[in-house]
Enzyme design. Structure first.
Site, short mmCIF file in Angstrom:
data_model
loop_
_atom_site.label_atom_id
_atom_site.label_comp_id
_atom_site.label_asym_id
_atom_site.label_seq_id
_atom_site.Cartn_x
_atom_site.Cartn_y
_atom_site.Cartn_z
N GLY B 235 0.82 -1.20 0.00
CA GLY B 235 0.00 0.00 0.00
C GLY B 235 0.86 1.26 0.00
O GLY B 235 1.93 1.31 -0.61
N SER B 236 0.40 2.25 0.74
CA SER B 236 1.03 3.57 0.67
C SER B 236 2.44 3.59 1.25
O SER B 236 3.19 4.54 0.98
CB SER B 236 0.16 4.59 1.40
OG SER B 236 -1.11 4.63 0.80
N THR B 237 2.82 2.61 2.06
CA THR B 237 4.20 2.62 2.56
C THR B 237 5.17 2.53 1.40
O THR B 237 6.31 2.98 1.51
CB THR B 237 4.47 1.46 3.53
OG1 THR B 237 4.11 0.23 2.89
CG2 THR B 237 3.65 1.60 4.82
N LYS B 239 5.06 4.22 -1.17
CA LYS B 239 5.28 5.55 -1.73
C LYS B 239 6.67 6.09 -1.38
O LYS B 239 7.20 6.96 -2.08
CB LYS B 239 4.19 6.51 -1.26
CG LYS B 239 2.83 6.23 -1.93
CD LYS B 239 1.70 7.00 -1.30
CE LYS B 239 0.37 6.64 -1.97
NZ LYS B 239 -0.79 7.06 -1.16
#
Lengths: 452, 506
Positions: B235-237, B239
């Site tokens: 997920g966003s980790t 990014k």
């Protein structure tokens, strides 16, 4: 009847004395005893970290037995083959060590001391045979009586309960023995005597079928009949190892006596037919064949390792050099580890090296027996010595081939090594007869003529 | 004596001119000797050529007997052993015990008489069981004599306080924690819950068998090592990786300057816009810093595509993605970042979706690489191996895995991550007196995103005012939580915070 050629031979080289080689024998016997004691000490060191307290007594007991036997040979059979006795002592000693080692790993302890008792009895009989059987040719007279006694011995166990699926034991109270073991010596004597007399008739007369000369029924009849009786009894007792041994012995002696290769062919055909029939009819044998064809099959089937697989595991674990006495795990084989499967312990703890050394000992013993037979002059003696040597060779093959997965497993004892009183005693008798005959074979002529 | 006589003629002195007994006897003797020779051949086959197969047959108990014939070496955390051995009195002399089995199971694994060895117990089995040739000074002689050395000890890099904080933080939730010392790659914590007691089936009794069967049948999969052997969409980790790639590639140079990211951002080649969770993201040309603080999918997806597939793959691989042999020395599952994708797939992958999947260990490496000024260290679970007398067999030295980015780029990302904790979704990770950088992630999964999202948090922390490399980086994942509001900041950040506090001693 055998003396004239011996005289000729001795006359050809009158000046050269025949060495007795008793000193060689003494040295080898002592080396054999020391080797066995060393093995005993090794078991103690590996299992307890110290030299067993009774190592000296054990060594003394084996040493006294061996020296007694040597003394008698020196006294009464001074020209005997110097290798026979040391090999017997060494094999017997190795057997005692391995049985002692297995005693330490299982509940049924005390087998080693029992085996030592039987070995003593065996040596006693060895001495008796060397002392009493001054001329082996006298045994010829008792050939038929011997065959009868052997047959009775073989029939007796049918009236006793089976042990591990085979009716080959006579059990009286705490004592038990396998009469089949004694019977094989008597049968060898009978075959030798019969074939010595009838070998010409067997070889020359009879009908010719294609390329093979078949003997007349009148000549071959009795011997076939006796043999069939033996094998029939054994099949009834489901003791396949012994029947295979008797059959092999019969074929070998017939060939040696008559030089007819046809016998080998007939023998093999008969053996094949017999084997297939028995394998078909007896579930006991059928399972043995299945295990032989696929020793690891029971593992794949989820039933765990069978005895053959456990035996192969033991050999494999030993590798080239072995684990050392006492460091293996051959008790995993389960029952009969000290008797039928004792070779697996040797393979595991002494490795391929030790195993081949033991095989070489047997090879030497067998070849010495055959040499004795070839060197003798009388047909009976020649056939008897060859027959006795063949018994040892065939028996080693049948039992070792079985536990190594080379041939189907048949319950048999490894000569001198395996646990079993009847076996040890019988093998000492066989060696005694070979010692006696080799003495006569090597003895210079003047003594031989005094003898007769 | 046979040598003294002339060799037998072909036509013998037997009946009818057939060979006599001298000849036939010799032939029969040769036959018997051939039989014994056959035995020697067969013995060689079994004892030399087939021995390896037979030794390793599943039904052959010898290897197991040998392994448990003496006390097994121990696994240590700090100076304390977390394992032991006790005599059994059975066929196998000793069996493995664990002082606090469930606490360290994800690192130790198990050593079972019936079910084999895994994790450190498996990888270092030779040393622990005493068969490792390095344990003896006379390896060749010991091999000949089959002398067995006492088992050696395995010192782990685990930090007891961090490990306890991780396990306590995970509690009854399903999840995992991996914590790394960024400057060295030493693994400080490795936890997976629900855990299991490896001592419950260490023996070979029916009770051991029952315990094993119970664990195998458990639908919560307590024996799954979620920290190493399971990958989750990050997920966003992820990014953080995308930002690193964009900065390293020069797509973005100033984290506070407006980017060219449009809003709405329609996935290339489709008509689907990439939606954001926060309305603060819903405008064009946001700066990278704002995009990270609010975890804007549209900006990072766009930047991933601008950076390009090759650069994205290269940056992901700098942190351990796509490495199937990331042995530490236990082998983790392979974390994945696809190497063949179209642009819309690159956009999705850049925000940790599509086929992107990572083990908690690899995500901890991402945080650690940033904290260590761009140098990703090879993760290590073993500090040293020793003999039973304490002398060292092998000492693990820190090793560089990859130089992922320049210290300057790393400094920019450190700033981004600090801002996430100070001003954004990672507020729960704040620690007084410490500088904390982090990134949250809430990864959708399942058909039509029907599964409970995975809540992620990756972070690092160091004492405030220190120029030294932060002493701890951590990744936390919570899978299948029962909580009503599943977010990385809500569920995972507090756990990461307590692990970091344990290491910082605050």
């Amino acid at each position: 009847m055998a003396t004239p050629p011996a005289v000729t031979r001795a006359a050809a080289r009158p000046s050269r004395p025949v060495p007795t080689r008793r000193g060689t024998e003494l040295a080898l016997v002592l080396a054999a005893v020391l080797t066995a004691v060393f093995g005993y000490v090794e078991v103690g060191v590996n299992l307890d970290g110290k030299v067993p307290a009774d190592a000296a007594q054990y060594g003394a007991a084996l040493g006294v037995l061996a020296l007694l036997a040597h003394a008698v040979v020196r006294w009464r059979a001074r020209y005997a083959d110097p290798l026979l006795l040391p090999i017997a002592v060494l094999l017997n000693g190795i057997g005692l060590v391995v049985i002692y080692r297995l005693d330490r790993a299982s509940s049924g302890a005390g087998a080693a001391s029992t085996q030592l008792l039987w070995s003593s009895l065996g040596v006693a009989l060895f001495i008796l045979v060397v002392l009493l059987v001054r001329d082996h040719r006298r045994l010829q007279r008792y050939a038929y009586l011997g065959a009868l006694v052997a047959l009775v011995l073989l029939v007796l166990p049918i009236f006793f309960p089976p042990v591990y699926g085979s009716r080959i034991w006579i059990v009286i109270g705490p004592l038990s023995f396998q009469p089949g073991e004694f019977a094989k010596v008597l049968l060898a004597v009978f075959f030798a005597a019969y074939l010595a007399v009838h070998r010409d008739a067997l070889a020359l007369t009879g009908r010719r079928v294609w390329r093979w000369q078949l003997p007349r029924g009148r000549v071959l009849g009795p011997v076939l009949l006796i043999w069939a009786a033996f094998v029939g009894v054994l099949v009834l007792e489901t003791d396949l190892g012994t029947s295979l041994l008797f059959f092999g012995l019969f074929v070998v002696m017939l060939y040696v006596a008559t030089a007819r290769t046809g016998w080998i062919a007939i023998g093999l055909v008969l053996a094949a037919v017999g084997a297939v029939t028995v394998g078909w009819l007896s579930p006991h044998v059928h399972s043995r064949v299945t295990d032989w064809l696929d020793p690891l099959g029971s593992i794949a089937a989820g039933k765990g390792a069978n005895q053959i697989a456990q035996s192969l595991f033991a050999f494999a674990w030993g590798g080239e050099l072995g684990t050392g006495l006492g460091n293996g795990h051959s008790v995993l084989i389960g029952f009969a580890a000290k008797s039928d499967f004792i070779l697996a312990t040797i393979g595991e703890e002494l490795g391929l090296t030790g195993l081949i050394a033991v095989f070489l000992l047997y090879a030497l013993l067998v070849s010495r027996g055959f040499r004795t037979g070839i060197a003798l002059r009388d047909p009976f003696g020649r056939l008897l010595a060859i027959g006795l040597a063949a018994i040892v060779g065939l028996q080693v093959f049948v039992v070792a081939g079985g536990v190594l997965g080379l041939i189907p497993l048949t319950g048999m004892t490894l000569p001198f090594v395996a646990q079993g009183g009847s076996s040890v005693v019988t093998n000492w008798i066989i060696v005694a007869l070979l010692v006696r005959m080799s003495d006569i074979a090597r003895r210079p002529a003047p003594l031989a003529s005094e003898e007769s | 004596m046979a040598r003294n006589r002339p060799r037998p003629r072909p036509r013998g002195n037997g009946p009818q001119g057939l060979p006599g007994i001298s000849v036939t006897g010799r032939r029969a003797g040769t036959f018997c000797l051939l039989l014994i020779a056959a035995l020697c051949v067969q013995a060689t086959r079994v004892q030399v050529f087939q021995s390896d197969d037979l030794d390793h047959n599943a039904a052959n108990q010898r290897l197991t007997i040998e392994r448990y014939s003496q006390p097994r070496g121990n696994i240590l955390v700090g100076a304390d052993t977390v394992t032991g051995s006790e005599p059994t009195g059975g066929r196998y002399d000793y069996k493995r015990t664990y002082t606090d089995g469930p606490m360290y199971a994800a690192a130790t694994g198990f050593a079972s008489q019936a079910y084999g060895n895994t994790q450190l117990e498996g990888v270092e089995d030779d040393l622990l069981s005493g068969t490792d040739s390095r344990l003896s000074g006379w390896a060749v002689w010991d091999a000949v004599a089959r002398r067995q050395n006492p088992g050696g000890d395995v010192y782990t890099t685990l930090n007891r306080a961090a490990q306890e904080a991780a396990v306590r933080g995970l509690g009854s939730q399903k999840g995992a924690v991996a914590a790394i010392e960024p400057a060295t790659g030493r693994i400080l914590a490795l936890a997976s819950t629900p855990s299991y007691d490896p001592g419950s089936f260490a023996g070979s009794s029916s009770a051991d068998q029952a315990a094993w069967n119970r664990l195998q049948a458990d639908t919560d999969q307590p024996m799954l090592n979620r920290a190493l052997r399971q990958t989750y969409p990050p997920g966003s980790t992820f990014k953080v990786v995308t930002a690193a790639a964009a900065l390293a590639d020069g797509v973005v140079t100033d984290i506070d300057a407006p980017t060219s990211a449009p809003y709405p951002y329609v996935l290339p080649g489709t008509t689907t816009p990439l939606v954001n969770d926060s309305s603060a993201c819903d405008e064009p040309e946001l700066s990278l810093d704002t995009a990270m603080v609010y975890s804007c999918n549209s900006v990072l997806g766009y930047l991933g595509v601008q950076t390009g597939l090759d650069r994205m793959v290269a940056m992901a691989e700098n942190f351990g993605f796509n490495d199937a042999r990331l042995d530490m020395p236990v082998r983790p599952a392979r974390s994945n970042f696809d190497t063949k994708m179209n642009q819309s797939q690159v956009a999705l992958s850049s925000i940790g979706q599509f086929d992107t999947a990572a083990t908690p260990l690899v995500m901890a490496m991402v945080a650690a690489g940033v904290a260590n000024n761009g140098t990703v260290m090879r993760p290590q679970l073993v500090d040293k191996l020793t003999r039973s007398d304490g002398t060292t067999v092998q000492l693990t030295k820190p090793a560089v895995y990859r130089q992922a980015m320049t210290p300057a780029v790393a400094g920019q990302i450190q700033q981004l991550m600090t801002d996430v904790v100070e001003n954004g979704t990672g507020g729960n990770a704040r620690i007084g007196g410490a500088v904390v950088g982090g990134k949250t992630g809430t990864a959708q999964h399942g058909v039509g995103n029907s599964g409970t999202p995975y809540a992620w948090f990756i972070s690092w922390a160091g004492p405030a005012g220190s120029d030294a490399v932060p002493p701890v980086a951590v990744a936390v994942v919570i899978a299948d939580s029962d909580a009503t509001d599943v977010t990385g900041g809500g569920l995972a950040a507090p756990i990461a915070r307590s692990v970091m506090r344990a290491v910082l001693g605050r």
